[in-house]
Scaffold this motif. Structure first.
Motif, PDB file in Angstrom:
ATOM      1  N   PHE A 147       0.849  -1.188   0.000  1.00  0.00           N
ATOM      2  CA  PHE A 147       0.000   0.000   0.000  1.00  0.00           C
ATOM      3  C   PHE A 147       0.885   1.238   0.000  1.00  0.00           C
ATOM      4  O   PHE A 147       2.074   1.160   0.311  1.00  0.00           O
ATOM      5  CB  PHE A 147      -0.944   0.018   1.211  1.00  0.00           C
ATOM      6  CG  PHE A 147      -0.247  -0.111   2.552  1.00  0.00           C
ATOM      7  CD1 PHE A 147       0.317   0.994   3.183  1.00  0.00           C
ATOM      8  CD2 PHE A 147      -0.174  -1.341   3.186  1.00  0.00           C
ATOM      9  CE1 PHE A 147       0.957   0.872   4.415  1.00  0.00           C
ATOM     10  CE2 PHE A 147       0.452  -1.474   4.417  1.00  0.00           C
ATOM     11  CZ  PHE A 147       1.019  -0.365   5.030  1.00  0.00           C
ATOM     12  N   THR A 175      -8.019   0.686   6.749  1.00  0.00           N
ATOM     13  CA  THR A 175      -6.575   0.896   6.899  1.00  0.00           C
ATOM     14  C   THR A 175      -5.782  -0.405   6.943  1.00  0.00           C
ATOM     15  O   THR A 175      -6.068  -1.293   7.730  1.00  0.00           O
ATOM     16  CB  THR A 175      -6.277   1.708   8.173  1.00  0.00           C
ATOM     17  OG1 THR A 175      -6.914   2.981   8.058  1.00  0.00           O
ATOM     18  CG2 THR A 175      -4.788   1.925   8.368  1.00  0.00           C
ATOM     19  N   PHE A 176      -4.770  -0.493   6.087  1.00  0.00           N
ATOM     20  CA  PHE A 176      -3.751  -1.528   6.146  1.00  0.00           C
ATOM     21  C   PHE A 176      -2.592  -0.975   6.957  1.00  0.00           C
ATOM     22  O   PHE A 176      -2.340   0.237   6.943  1.00  0.00           O
ATOM     23  CB  PHE A 176      -3.238  -1.876   4.741  1.00  0.00           C
ATOM     24  CG  PHE A 176      -4.181  -2.705   3.918  1.00  0.00           C
ATOM     25  CD1 PHE A 176      -3.980  -4.067   3.780  1.00  0.00           C
ATOM     26  CD2 PHE A 176      -5.257  -2.110   3.271  1.00  0.00           C
ATOM     27  CE1 PHE A 176      -4.849  -4.833   3.014  1.00  0.00           C
ATOM     28  CE2 PHE A 176      -6.126  -2.867   2.498  1.00  0.00           C
ATOM     29  CZ  PHE A 176      -5.916  -4.231   2.371  1.00  0.00           C
ATOM     30  N   GLN A 177      -1.856  -1.848   7.654  1.00  0.00           N
ATOM     31  CA  GLN A 177      -0.717  -1.411   8.437  1.00  0.00           C
ATOM     32  C   GLN A 177       0.457  -2.357   8.246  1.00  0.00           C
ATOM     33  O   GLN A 177       0.268  -3.545   7.955  1.00  0.00           O
ATOM     34  CB  GLN A 177      -1.067  -1.349   9.928  1.00  0.00           C
ATOM     35  CG  GLN A 177      -2.124  -0.311  10.243  1.00  0.00           C
ATOM     36  CD  GLN A 177      -2.453  -0.278  11.721  1.00  0.00           C
ATOM     37  OE1 GLN A 177      -2.676  -1.306  12.342  1.00  0.00           O
ATOM     38  NE2 GLN A 177      -2.491   0.917  12.284  1.00  0.00           N
ATOM     39  N   ASP A 185      -8.527 -12.679  12.561  1.00  0.00           N
ATOM     40  CA  ASP A 185      -9.235 -12.182  11.371  1.00  0.00           C
ATOM     41  C   ASP A 185     -10.635 -12.784  11.251  1.00  0.00           C
ATOM     42  O   ASP A 185     -11.241 -12.783  10.190  1.00  0.00           O
ATOM     43  CB  ASP A 185      -8.424 -12.432  10.103  1.00  0.00           C
ATOM     44  CG  ASP A 185      -8.384 -13.900   9.685  1.00  0.00           C
ATOM     45  OD1 ASP A 185      -8.884 -14.765  10.438  1.00  0.00           O
ATOM     46  OD2 ASP A 185      -7.844 -14.178   8.588  1.00  0.00           O
ATOM     47  N   ILE A 220       2.491  -7.409   8.147  1.00  0.00           N
ATOM     48  CA  ILE A 220       1.459  -6.718   7.377  1.00  0.00           C
ATOM     49  C   ILE A 220       0.100  -7.075   7.979  1.00  0.00           C
ATOM     50  O   ILE A 220      -0.248  -8.254   8.090  1.00  0.00           O
ATOM     51  CB  ILE A 220       1.492  -7.129   5.891  1.00  0.00           C
ATOM     52  CG1 ILE A 220       2.875  -6.884   5.277  1.00  0.00           C
ATOM     53  CG2 ILE A 220       0.385  -6.410   5.115  1.00  0.00           C
ATOM     54  CD1 ILE A 220       3.287  -5.431   5.214  1.00  0.00           C
ATOM     55  N   GLU A 230      -4.013  -6.551   7.683  1.00  0.00           N
ATOM     56  CA  GLU A 230      -5.133  -6.138   6.843  1.00  0.00           C
ATOM     57  C   GLU A 230      -6.182  -5.449   7.709  1.00  0.00           C
ATOM     58  O   GLU A 230      -6.195  -5.630   8.932  1.00  0.00           O
ATOM     59  CB  GLU A 230      -5.733  -7.361   6.156  1.00  0.00           C
ATOM     60  CG  GLU A 230      -4.767  -8.064   5.233  1.00  0.00           C
ATOM     61  CD  GLU A 230      -5.392  -9.270   4.550  1.00  0.00           C
ATOM     62  OE1 GLU A 230      -6.638  -9.369   4.497  1.00  0.00           O
ATOM     63  OE2 GLU A 230      -4.620 -10.111   4.063  1.00  0.00           O
ATOM     64  N   PRO A 231      -7.085  -4.681   7.118  1.00  0.00           N
ATOM     65  CA  PRO A 231      -8.109  -3.998   7.921  1.00  0.00           C
ATOM     66  C   PRO A 231      -8.915  -4.944   8.804  1.00  0.00           C
ATOM     67  O   PRO A 231      -9.253  -4.600   9.937  1.00  0.00           O
ATOM     68  CB  PRO A 231      -9.010  -3.339   6.868  1.00  0.00           C
ATOM     69  CG  PRO A 231      -8.126  -3.146   5.687  1.00  0.00           C
ATOM     70  CD  PRO A 231      -7.183  -4.326   5.696  1.00  0.00           C
ATOM     71  N   SER A 288      -1.789   2.863   5.730  1.00  0.00           N
ATOM     72  CA  SER A 288      -2.243   3.221   4.381  1.00  0.00           C
ATOM     73  C   SER A 288      -3.148   4.445   4.357  1.00  0.00           C
ATOM     74  O   SER A 288      -3.413   4.992   3.292  1.00  0.00           O
ATOM     75  CB  SER A 288      -2.993   2.043   3.751  1.00  0.00           C
ATOM     76  OG  SER A 288      -4.208   1.788   4.452  1.00  0.00           O
TER      77      SER A 288
END
Length: 123
Positions: A26, A50-52, A67, A84, A86-87, A107
């Motif tokens: 991202f 938001t991805f982080q 998740d 990484i 994911e939202p 992101s």
């Protein structure tokens, strides 16, 4: 589900240089870091969009990720390891070593409406 990636590191007699380039999935809009943490947990949320990417620059910490189908705890203990998120990844950070510095690349810019603080029901 969250995954780790190894960051390219160049090492010679002068030291190490780790590069974050073309491996984060991202565009980076926000950078923050967490340090000086006592025995507290941090995080305790997931996001709408938001991805982080989390890198423990110094010391170590653990990150629990759920998740809603898989639960896993990752240990970040080297500055060339990147997690990484994911939202959909509900996450908590804990067991920070005394000298830990956790850098997070995001992101999206901060928006309080992007945070979901309720864990998945299977927790």
């Amino acid at each position: 589900m969250a995954k780790t990636i190894d960051l390219t590191t160049f090492t010679d007699k002068r030291g190490n240089l780790t590069v974050i380039e073309k491996v984060i999935p991202f565009d980076i809009k926000r950078v923050f870091y967490i340090y000086g943490v006592d025995d507290s947990q941090r995080g305790g949320h997931r996001h709408h969009i938001t991805f982080q990417a989390a890198v423990c620059l110094q010391g170590s910490c653990k990150i629990f990720v759920d998740d809603n189908s898989t639960k896993e705890t990752f240990t970040l203990a080297a500055p060339n390891m990147c997690l990484i998120l994911e939202p959909k990844d509900w996450h908590t950070m804990f067991e920070f070593s005394k000298n830990a510095i956790l850098m997070v690349l995001a992101s999206e810019y901060y928006d309080s409406k992007d945070y979901i603080f309720t864990p998945y029901e299977n927790n």
